[in-house]
Design an enzyme around this catalytic site. Structure first.
Site, PDB file in Angstrom:
ATOM      1  N   PHE A  28       0.837  -1.212   0.000  1.00  0.00           N
ATOM      2  CA  PHE A  28       0.000   0.000   0.000  1.00  0.00           C
ATOM      3  C   PHE A  28       0.874   1.266   0.000  1.00  0.00           C
ATOM      4  O   PHE A  28       0.841   2.066  -0.950  1.00  0.00           O
ATOM      5  CB  PHE A  28      -0.920  -0.082   1.227  1.00  0.00           C
ATOM      6  CG  PHE A  28      -1.516   1.213   1.677  1.00  0.00           C
ATOM      7  CD1 PHE A  28      -2.140   2.067   0.781  1.00  0.00           C
ATOM      8  CD2 PHE A  28      -1.463   1.571   3.026  1.00  0.00           C
ATOM      9  CE1 PHE A  28      -2.696   3.269   1.204  1.00  0.00           C
ATOM     10  CE2 PHE A  28      -2.027   2.761   3.458  1.00  0.00           C
ATOM     11  CZ  PHE A  28      -2.626   3.622   2.544  1.00  0.00           C
ATOM     12  N   ASN A  81       7.710  -9.653  -2.522  1.00  0.00           N
ATOM     13  CA  ASN A  81       7.433 -11.092  -2.708  1.00  0.00           C
ATOM     14  C   ASN A  81       5.933 -11.375  -2.702  1.00  0.00           C
ATOM     15  O   ASN A  81       5.524 -12.530  -2.695  1.00  0.00           O
ATOM     16  CB  ASN A  81       8.136 -11.936  -1.635  1.00  0.00           C
ATOM     17  CG  ASN A  81       7.566 -11.695  -0.250  1.00  0.00           C
ATOM     18  OD1 ASN A  81       6.855 -10.720  -0.032  1.00  0.00           O
ATOM     19  ND2 ASN A  81       7.866 -12.574   0.687  1.00  0.00           N
ATOM     20  N   GLY A  89       1.614  -7.632  -0.409  1.00  0.00           N
ATOM     21  CA  GLY A  89       1.490  -6.668  -1.508  1.00  0.00           C
ATOM     22  C   GLY A  89       0.755  -7.288  -2.688  1.00  0.00           C
ATOM     23  O   GLY A  89       0.537  -8.503  -2.724  1.00  0.00           O
ATOM     24  N   ASP A 121      12.000 -12.076  -2.095  1.00  0.00           N
ATOM     25  CA  ASP A 121      11.793 -12.111  -0.652  1.00  0.00           C
ATOM     26  C   ASP A 121      13.084 -11.580  -0.013  1.00  0.00           C
ATOM     27  O   ASP A 121      14.130 -12.225  -0.120  1.00  0.00           O
ATOM     28  CB  ASP A 121      11.523 -13.569  -0.236  1.00  0.00           C
ATOM     29  CG  ASP A 121      11.353 -13.728   1.264  1.00  0.00           C
ATOM     30  OD1 ASP A 121      11.580 -12.743   2.003  1.00  0.00           O
ATOM     31  OD2 ASP A 121      11.002 -14.840   1.698  1.00  0.00           O
ATOM     32  N   VAL A 122      13.017 -10.424   0.614  1.00  0.00           N
ATOM     33  CA  VAL A 122      14.256  -9.817   1.123  1.00  0.00           C
ATOM     34  C   VAL A 122      14.746 -10.463   2.414  1.00  0.00           C
ATOM     35  O   VAL A 122      15.813 -10.095   2.915  1.00  0.00           O
ATOM     36  CB  VAL A 122      14.127  -8.269   1.297  1.00  0.00           C
ATOM     37  CG1 VAL A 122      13.885  -7.600  -0.037  1.00  0.00           C
ATOM     38  CG2 VAL A 122      13.056  -7.889   2.319  1.00  0.00           C
ATOM     39  N   SER A 172       6.940  -5.203   4.886  1.00  0.00           N
ATOM     40  CA  SER A 172       6.469  -5.859   6.119  1.00  0.00           C
ATOM     41  C   SER A 172       4.956  -5.997   6.060  1.00  0.00           C
ATOM     42  O   SER A 172       4.280  -5.086   5.581  1.00  0.00           O
ATOM     43  CB  SER A 172       6.810  -5.036   7.365  1.00  0.00           C
ATOM     44  OG  SER A 172       6.308  -5.688   8.528  1.00  0.00           O
ATOM     45  N   TYR A 195       5.019  -7.896  15.426  1.00  0.00           N
ATOM     46  CA  TYR A 195       5.159  -6.664  14.637  1.00  0.00           C
ATOM     47  C   TYR A 195       5.927  -5.596  15.421  1.00  0.00           C
ATOM     48  O   TYR A 195       6.915  -5.043  14.940  1.00  0.00           O
ATOM     49  CB  TYR A 195       3.782  -6.142  14.254  1.00  0.00           C
ATOM     50  CG  TYR A 195       3.793  -4.944  13.333  1.00  0.00           C
ATOM     51  CD1 TYR A 195       4.345  -5.032  12.050  1.00  0.00           C
ATOM     52  CD2 TYR A 195       3.238  -3.734  13.732  1.00  0.00           C
ATOM     53  CE1 TYR A 195       4.344  -3.922  11.203  1.00  0.00           C
ATOM     54  CE2 TYR A 195       3.228  -2.630  12.883  1.00  0.00           C
ATOM     55  CZ  TYR A 195       3.782  -2.730  11.621  1.00  0.00           C
ATOM     56  OH  TYR A 195       3.774  -1.634  10.783  1.00  0.00           O
TER      57      TYR A 195
END
Ligand code: UDP
Length: 313
Positions: free
Chosen positions: A11, A32, A36, A56-57, A75, A145
């Site tokens: 977003f 990834n 998203g 994928d980081v 994230s 988180y």
């Protein structure tokens, strides 16, 4: 500038890419698609200054530089998403942050981390100032988180102190606008969806908890200014107009002219009771403050969702 962006199909990440491209920069975008969506960047496919790579980081990766800036925006961010993906959330704040920092160091680039107001947890200081250390439950459901982002901040500052990483840390407060997912569980899409369908609006708890909502273009402007500043330590970015969730439910219902009832459901564990950014630092350092009113922002968001919501009411 040539900018590496993780979470580019998210977003906020996708709006950031739009802004960077609009300003004439070149963007190498990573995502990834855990949370998203390809459609968020589909309109950029033909832009010659935009390159997208599914990545994928949290895994090691090579990417061709040079880069002037690295923005780590990947994230899960909605409570529903991070409760479903707690391990991925912790991984992207830890390993993902490390890999993005390494890309910044290799390229001698500025590193910007999108952190969160969740660093303050259920705050005892109100409004929240950057110097407040927070009140976070390290073993509660939201800790995946909150602690992931707190760890990411710690990692960023450790690299700054040890290796001179040029850091920018944004603590983002509740943000809304087009490209939020209708079903991500956050209060803005949830209430809009319910009101547009004429279904009951689900207020959690008694609705006395407060939030303040920032429209996405304002937030992105803050991030852009922060990137260009030389502030090493965290900066709050959010809208300081605070309201209770009950007031927000009524405002949405009135705006849509919906007949939805307002119903009350249990408050999720560790749900912060109050949240409002002190944006003195952003005002002073960045000359930034939100410009879009809640009415205008909600209007634009409704337009976006009307395209996505089959209206049966
Ligand atoms: N909330 C609510 N009904 C919903 C979704 C959320 O009352 O359908 C409340 C939630 O309990 C919280 C606030 O709205 O107090 C904001 O929730 P959100 O998930 O958007 O983000 P948070 O600020 O908690 O990260």
């Amino acid at each position: 500038m040539r900018v590496l962006v993780s979470g580019a199909a998210g977003f906020v990440g996708s709006h950031m890419c739009d802004r960077l491209l609009k300003e004439g920069h070149t963007v190498v975008a990573l995502d990834n698609f855990l949370t998203g969506l390809p459609q968020n960047v589909a309109h950029l496919a033909r832009n010659k200054r935009f390159t997208f790579r599914e990545q994928d980081v949290t895994e090691r990766f090579e990417v061709d530089g040079p880069f002037d800036a690295v923005m780590h925006m990947a994230s899960p961010a909605s409570p529903r998403d991070y409760l479903e993906c707690p391990i991925e959330t912790l991984d992207v704040g830890s390993m993902g942050t490390k890999h993005m920092i390494e890309a910044a160091l290799t390229n001698e680039a500025v590193f910007l981390l999108t952190s969160t107001s969740e660093c303050y947890g259920d705050p005892h200081v109100h409004p929240q100032v950057e110097t407040y250390w927070g009140n976070v439950n390290p073993v509660g459901p939201r800790s995946c988180y909150d602690e992931s982002k707190r760890f990411a901040e710690a990692y960023t500052m450790a690299y700054h102190r040890k290796y001179g990483l040029r850091t920018r840390i944004a603590r983002i407060f509740n943000t809304y606008g087009p490209r939020m997912k209708l079903n991500d569980g956050r209060v803005v899409p949830a209430f809009l969806d319910q009101a547009l369908r004429g279904e009951p609006i689900t207020v959690f708890g008694d609705g006395s908890q407060t939030r303040s909502f920032c429209y996405v273009s304002d937030l992105v402007d803050g991030l852009y200014r922060l990137l260009h500043s030389d502030e090493v330590y965290p900066v709050n970015l959010g809208n300081p107009t605070e309201m209770t969730i009950r007031q927000f439910a009524e405002a949405i219902r009135d705006r849509i002219g919906s007949k939805s009832a307002i119903i009350y459901e249990p408050l999720p564990e560790d749900d912060p009771k109050q949240r409002k950014p002190d944006i003195t630092k952003a005002r002073t350092l960045l000359g930034w403050e939100p410009k879009v009113t809640l009415e205008d922002g909600i209007e634009k968001t409704i337009e976006y969702f009307r395209g996505a919501v089959p209206i049966t009411a």
